[in-house]
Motif scaffolding. Structure first.
Motif, PDB file in Angstrom:
ATOM      1  N   PRO A   1      13.796  40.455 -39.792  1.00 39.75           N
ATOM      2  CA  PRO A   1      13.518  39.918 -41.124  1.00 39.75           C
ATOM      3  C   PRO A   1      13.687  38.403 -41.133  1.00 39.75           C
ATOM      4  O   PRO A   1      14.599  37.862 -40.514  1.00 39.75           O
ATOM      5  CB  PRO A   1      14.572  40.591 -42.005  1.00 39.75           C
ATOM      6  N   ASP A   2      12.798  37.699 -41.834  1.00 37.71           N
ATOM      7  CA  ASP A   2      12.902  36.245 -41.914  1.00 37.71           C
ATOM      8  C   ASP A   2      14.209  35.818 -42.573  1.00 37.71           C
ATOM      9  O   ASP A   2      14.752  36.519 -43.436  1.00 37.71           O
ATOM     10  CB  ASP A   2      11.747  35.668 -42.729  1.00 37.71           C
ATOM     11  N   GLY A   3      14.683  34.633 -42.179  1.00 35.63           N
ATOM     12  CA  GLY A   3      15.818  34.047 -42.857  1.00 35.63           C
ATOM     13  C   GLY A   3      15.414  33.513 -44.221  1.00 35.63           C
ATOM     14  O   GLY A   3      14.228  33.412 -44.550  1.00 35.63           O
ATOM     15  N   GLU A   4      16.407  33.141 -45.030  1.00 31.83           N
ATOM     16  CA  GLU A   4      16.130  32.677 -46.381  1.00 31.83           C
ATOM     17  C   GLU A   4      15.281  31.421 -46.407  1.00 31.83           C
ATOM     18  O   GLU A   4      14.554  31.160 -47.376  1.00 31.83           O
ATOM     19  CB  GLU A   4      17.447  32.442 -47.125  1.00 31.83           C
ATOM     20  N   ASP A   5      15.364  30.604 -45.348  1.00 34.39           N
ATOM     21  CA  ASP A   5      14.577  29.373 -45.279  1.00 34.39           C
ATOM     22  C   ASP A   5      13.275  29.569 -44.514  1.00 34.39           C
ATOM     23  O   ASP A   5      12.597  28.594 -44.165  1.00 34.39           O
ATOM     24  CB  ASP A   5      15.397  28.254 -44.630  1.00 34.39           C
ATOM     25  N   GLY A   6      12.902  30.828 -44.255  1.00 33.04           N
ATOM     26  CA  GLY A   6      11.700  31.119 -43.494  1.00 33.04           C
ATOM     27  C   GLY A   6      11.919  31.184 -42.000  1.00 33.04           C
ATOM     28  O   GLY A   6      10.954  31.276 -41.232  1.00 33.04           O
ATOM     29  N   ALA A   7      13.184  31.127 -41.562  1.00 31.55           N
ATOM     30  CA  ALA A   7      13.493  31.187 -40.137  1.00 31.55           C
ATOM     31  C   ALA A   7      12.897  32.441 -39.502  1.00 31.55           C
ATOM     32  O   ALA A   7      12.939  33.528 -40.082  1.00 31.55           O
ATOM     33  CB  ALA A   7      15.000  31.168 -39.920  1.00 31.55           C
ATOM     34  N   VAL A   8      12.349  32.282 -38.313  1.00 31.50           N
ATOM     35  CA  VAL A   8      11.848  33.418 -37.539  1.00 31.50           C
ATOM     36  C   VAL A   8      13.017  33.986 -36.752  1.00 31.50           C
ATOM     37  O   VAL A   8      13.693  33.266 -36.007  1.00 31.50           O
ATOM     38  CB  VAL A   8      10.724  32.987 -36.585  1.00 31.50           C
ATOM     39  N   ARG A   9      13.247  35.279 -36.912  1.00 26.87           N
ATOM     40  CA  ARG A   9      14.398  35.905 -36.275  1.00 26.87           C
ATOM     41  C   ARG A   9      13.937  36.907 -35.233  1.00 26.87           C
ATOM     42  O   ARG A   9      13.079  37.751 -35.487  1.00 26.87           O
ATOM     43  CB  ARG A   9      15.285  36.575 -37.323  1.00 26.87           C
ATOM     44  N   VAL A  10      14.539  36.805 -34.049  1.00 28.05           N
ATOM     45  CA  VAL A  10      14.157  37.623 -32.906  1.00 28.05           C
ATOM     46  C   VAL A  10      15.153  38.768 -32.751  1.00 28.05           C
ATOM     47  O   VAL A  10      16.362  38.541 -32.669  1.00 28.05           O
ATOM     48  CB  VAL A  10      14.102  36.778 -31.621  1.00 28.05           C
ATOM     49  N   LYS A  11      14.634  39.982 -32.702  1.00 28.93           N
ATOM     50  CA  LYS A  11      15.443  41.195 -32.650  1.00 28.93           C
ATOM     51  C   LYS A  11      15.283  41.843 -31.283  1.00 28.93           C
ATOM     52  O   LYS A  11      14.164  42.067 -30.818  1.00 28.93           O
ATOM     53  CB  LYS A  11      14.981  42.158 -33.753  1.00 28.93           C
ATOM     54  N   ILE A  12      16.424  42.151 -30.606  1.00 30.22           N
ATOM     55  CA  ILE A  12      16.354  42.773 -29.284  1.00 30.22           C
ATOM     56  C   ILE A  12      17.157  44.068 -29.199  1.00 30.22           C
ATOM     57  O   ILE A  12      17.191  44.704 -28.148  1.00 30.22           O
ATOM     58  CB  ILE A  12      16.827  41.804 -28.188  1.00 30.22           C
ATOM     59  N   ASP A  13      17.808  44.462 -30.301  1.00 29.51           N
ATOM     60  CA  ASP A  13      18.584  45.701 -30.303  1.00 29.51           C
ATOM     61  C   ASP A  13      18.780  46.135 -31.744  1.00 29.51           C
ATOM     62  O   ASP A  13      17.972  45.791 -32.613  1.00 29.51           O
ATOM     63  CB  ASP A  13      19.920  45.523 -29.559  1.00 29.51           C
ATOM     64  N   GLU A  14      19.859  46.882 -32.025  1.00 27.76           N
ATOM     65  CA  GLU A  14      20.038  47.402 -33.375  1.00 27.76           C
ATOM     66  C   GLU A  14      20.386  46.332 -34.393  1.00 27.76           C
ATOM     67  O   GLU A  14      20.173  46.501 -35.603  1.00 27.76           O
ATOM     68  CB  GLU A  14      21.127  48.499 -33.379  1.00 27.76           C
ATOM     69  N   ALA A  15      20.946  45.204 -33.972  1.00 32.08           N
ATOM     70  CA  ALA A  15      21.242  44.110 -34.894  1.00 32.08           C
ATOM     71  C   ALA A  15      19.948  43.568 -35.491  1.00 32.08           C
ATOM     72  O   ALA A  15      18.901  43.562 -34.840  1.00 32.08           O
ATOM     73  CB  ALA A  15      22.005  42.994 -34.176  1.00 32.08           C
ATOM     74  N   ASP A  16      20.008  43.093 -36.730  1.00 32.11           N
ATOM     75  CA  ASP A  16      18.806  42.595 -37.380  1.00 32.11           C
ATOM     76  C   ASP A  16      18.185  41.430 -36.618  1.00 32.11           C
ATOM     77  O   ASP A  16      16.975  41.237 -36.653  1.00 32.11           O
ATOM     78  CB  ASP A  16      19.127  42.165 -38.815  1.00 32.11           C
ATOM     79  N   TYR A  17      19.016  40.628 -35.954  1.00 35.76           N
ATOM     80  CA  TYR A  17      18.494  39.534 -35.142  1.00 35.76           C
ATOM     81  C   TYR A  17      19.562  39.089 -34.152  1.00 35.76           C
ATOM     82  O   TYR A  17      20.752  39.310 -34.352  1.00 35.76           O
ATOM     83  CB  TYR A  17      18.060  38.343 -36.013  1.00 35.76           C
ATOM     84  N   ARG A  18      19.114  38.417 -33.094  1.00 31.92           N
ATOM     85  CA  ARG A  18      20.013  37.780 -32.128  1.00 31.92           C
ATOM     86  C   ARG A  18      19.699  36.293 -31.974  1.00 31.92           C
ATOM     87  O   ARG A  18      20.577  35.514 -31.655  1.00 31.92           O
ATOM     88  CB  ARG A  18      19.911  38.462 -30.763  1.00 31.92           C
ATOM     89  N   LEU A  19      18.430  35.926 -32.181  1.00 33.51           N
ATOM     90  CA  LEU A  19      18.028  34.525 -32.172  1.00 33.51           C
ATOM     91  C   LEU A  19      17.378  34.213 -33.508  1.00 33.51           C
ATOM     92  O   LEU A  19      16.554  34.994 -33.998  1.00 33.51           O
ATOM     93  CB  LEU A  19      17.036  34.235 -31.039  1.00 33.51           C
ATOM     94  N   SER A  20      17.733  33.061 -34.073  1.00 34.70           N
ATOM     95  CA  SER A  20      17.173  32.648 -35.355  1.00 34.70           C
ATOM     96  C   SER A  20      16.613  31.235 -35.194  1.00 34.70           C
ATOM     97  O   SER A  20      17.352  30.301 -34.881  1.00 34.70           O
ATOM     98  CB  SER A  20      18.254  32.682 -36.445  1.00 34.70           C
ATOM     99  N   ILE A  21      15.302  31.091 -35.399  1.00 31.90           N
ATOM    100  CA  ILE A  21      14.625  29.808 -35.199  1.00 31.90           C
ATOM    101  C   ILE A  21      14.264  29.252 -36.572  1.00 31.90           C
ATOM    102  O   ILE A  21      13.327  29.718 -37.229  1.00 31.90           O
ATOM    103  CB  ILE A  21      13.366  29.960 -34.335  1.00 31.90           C
ATOM    104  N   HIS A  22      15.013  28.249 -37.025  1.00 30.03           N
ATOM    105  CA  HIS A  22      14.849  27.694 -38.359  1.00 30.03           C
ATOM    106  C   HIS A  22      13.851  26.540 -38.347  1.00 30.03           C
ATOM    107  O   HIS A  22      13.723  25.824 -37.342  1.00 30.03           O
ATOM    108  CB  HIS A  22      16.197  27.168 -38.876  1.00 30.03           C
ATOM    109  N   PRO A  23      13.155  26.323 -39.465  1.00 34.93           N
ATOM    110  CA  PRO A  23      12.296  25.140 -39.545  1.00 34.93           C
ATOM    111  C   PRO A  23      13.129  23.865 -39.506  1.00 34.93           C
ATOM    112  O   PRO A  23      14.208  23.788 -40.100  1.00 34.93           O
ATOM    113  CB  PRO A  23      11.586  25.310 -40.896  1.00 34.93           C
ATOM    114  N   GLY A  24      12.642  22.863 -38.791  1.00 32.96           N
ATOM    115  CA  GLY A  24      13.347  21.586 -38.687  1.00 32.96           C
ATOM    116  C   GLY A  24      12.456  20.538 -38.070  1.00 32.96           C
ATOM    117  O   GLY A  24      11.457  20.858 -37.412  1.00 32.96           O
TER     118      GLY A  24
END
Length: 308
Positions: free
Chosen positions: A34-57
Motif C-alpha cells: 500500500p502507498d504511504g500517506e505522501d504517495g511513497a511506493v512501498r515494496v513488499k517481500i513477505d507478510e509485512a505490508d512493506y520492507r522498503l519505502s521510497i518517498h518522493p523527494g
C-alpha cells in the motif's frame, strides 16, 4: 545480544520513486504494498505490508532505518540502553507511528546523524504474498529484512555505537585495499549480518540493501533473463560469492541511487558454535570473495549514482 531483534524496514527519498512500481517487481520479483500517506511506493517481500519505502523527494536521501524489537518491554529496555550511551531516543508522535504502519515508534540517530528508528508491532494486513512472477519468496521471518550497509568515515566509531548502544555482535572484519579501510559486519540474530560498515574517507551514506531469495533460481533468473547477465550496464558488481556470509549474489543500481544486493544462501551463525575454539566464522583480513563480484564502474546515463 540486545533487545533489537532484526532489521525491519528502510525508507529513502528519491525523485525517481515512481520507477519502483515497475522496477522492483520486474527485477526482484517483489510485490508493491500500500502507498504511504505522501504517495511513497512501498515494496513488499513477505507478510509485512512493506520492507522498503521510497518517498518522493528532490534528491536521493536516506529517510530512516527501522529496527524491530519484539515487545513494548524490549522497546523500553532498548531506549534505556540508548540513553545510557547518550543517543537521546525520543518517542515519536502517534501520527508518525501510524504513517510507518507500526504500533510504537522511537527515533534517534547514529554517531554520524543518520536517522534510526526502533519499532514494535508492524502491520501485516494488506495482502498475502502473491509475487508478480513465479518466486520462492524471501528469507525474512525471525531474521528480518536482509541487511543494510553504510559508507562511513570512521568504521570503529560506527561499530562501537552499534555494539554498546544497540547490542549488536561482530561477525566479520575484512581489511580492504586503500583508500578504503576496514569493513565490519554486525548481527542481531542468526543472519550473518544485519548491518555492515564500509570505511570510506570523507563519505557517509547508504551504500546497499540486501534482499535474500529462498531460491538460487530466482537470483539467476533476475540476473540473466531480466537484466541480461554481465552485459547489464546497471550492474555495480557481477554475480559472485562472498567468503564471509557465503552469499551468492549480484549488485545493481536501483532507481533511488543506492545499490540492491540480490542473493541466496546466506550463512546463519549459531552462537553456541561461536564459543567453540574451532570457530571459523570470524575472518579478519581475508579476501572478501570466493569468486566473482567484479566491479563495474561505468553505469549508463540513466543510472543516478548515490550522492551522500
Amino acid at each position: 545480544m540486545g533487545e533489537i531483534a532484526k532489521l525491519g524496514y528502510i525508507g529513502v527519498e528519491s525523485p525517481a520513486y515512481e520507477e519502483w512500481r515497475t522496477w522492483a517487481p520486474d527485477v526482484l520479483g517483489c510485490m508493491i504494498g500500500p502507498d504511504g500517506e505522501d504517495g511513497a511506493v512501498r515494496v513488499k517481500i513477505d507478510e509485512a505490508d512493506y520492507r522498503l519505502s521510497i518517498h518522493p523527494g528532490e534528491d536521493h536521501k536516506l529517510a530512516y532505518v527501522g529496527w524491530e524489537v519484539l515487545s513494548h518491554r524490549d522497546l523500553e529496555a532498548a531506549m534505556e540502553r540508548l540513553s545510557r550511551a547518550g543517543a537521546k531516543p525520543e518517542v515519536a508522535d502517534k501520527a508518525v507511528a501510524q504513517a510507518r504502519g507500526v504500533d510504537q515508534l522511537v527515533t534517534f540517530t547514529d554517531p554520524f546523524g543518520q536517522p534510526y528508528e526502533l519499532f514494535c508491532y508492524q502491520e501485516s494486513g494488506y495482502r498475502d504474498w502473491n509475487p508478480p512472477r513465479p518466486h520462492a519468496g524471501f528469507v525474512t521471518g525471525d531474521m528480518g529484512l536482509g541487511h543494510v550497509v553504510f559508507a562511513v568515515p570512521d568504521a570503529r566509531a560506527a561499530v562501537d555505537f552499534h555494539i554498546e548502544a544497540m547490542g549488536f555482535l561482530t561477525s566479520d572484519i575484512v581489511t580492504l585495499r586503500e583508500p578504503l579501510g576496514e569493513m565490519w559486519f554486525l548481527r542481531a540474530n542468526p543472519r550473518h549480518h544485519s548491518v555492515a560498515f564500509l570505511e570510506v574517507p570523507n563519505s557517509l551514506g547508504l551504500q546497499h540493501v540486501y534482499v535474500e531469495s529462498k531460491s538460487l533460481d530466482d537470483v539467476g533468473y533476475s540476473y540473466y533473463d531480466v537484466l541480461g547477465g554481465d552485459e547489464c550496464p546497471d550492474l555495480f558488481m557481477n554475480l559472485g560469492r562472498h567468503v564471509g556470509d557465503q552469499v551468492i549474489s549480484y549488485y545493481v543500481h536501483s532507481p533511488a541511487g543506492f545499490f540492491i544486493e540480490y542473493g541466496w544462501g546466506g550463512l546463519e551463525i549459531d552462537d553456541l558454535e561461536r564459543r567453540s575454539p574451532h570457530n571459523i566464522n570470524l575472518r579478519k583480513g581475508k579476501r572478501p570473495e570466493l569468486w566473482g563480484h567484479k566491479f563495474r564502474f561505468q553505469p549508463n546515463e540513466t543510472v543516478r549514482p548515490y550522492q551522500p
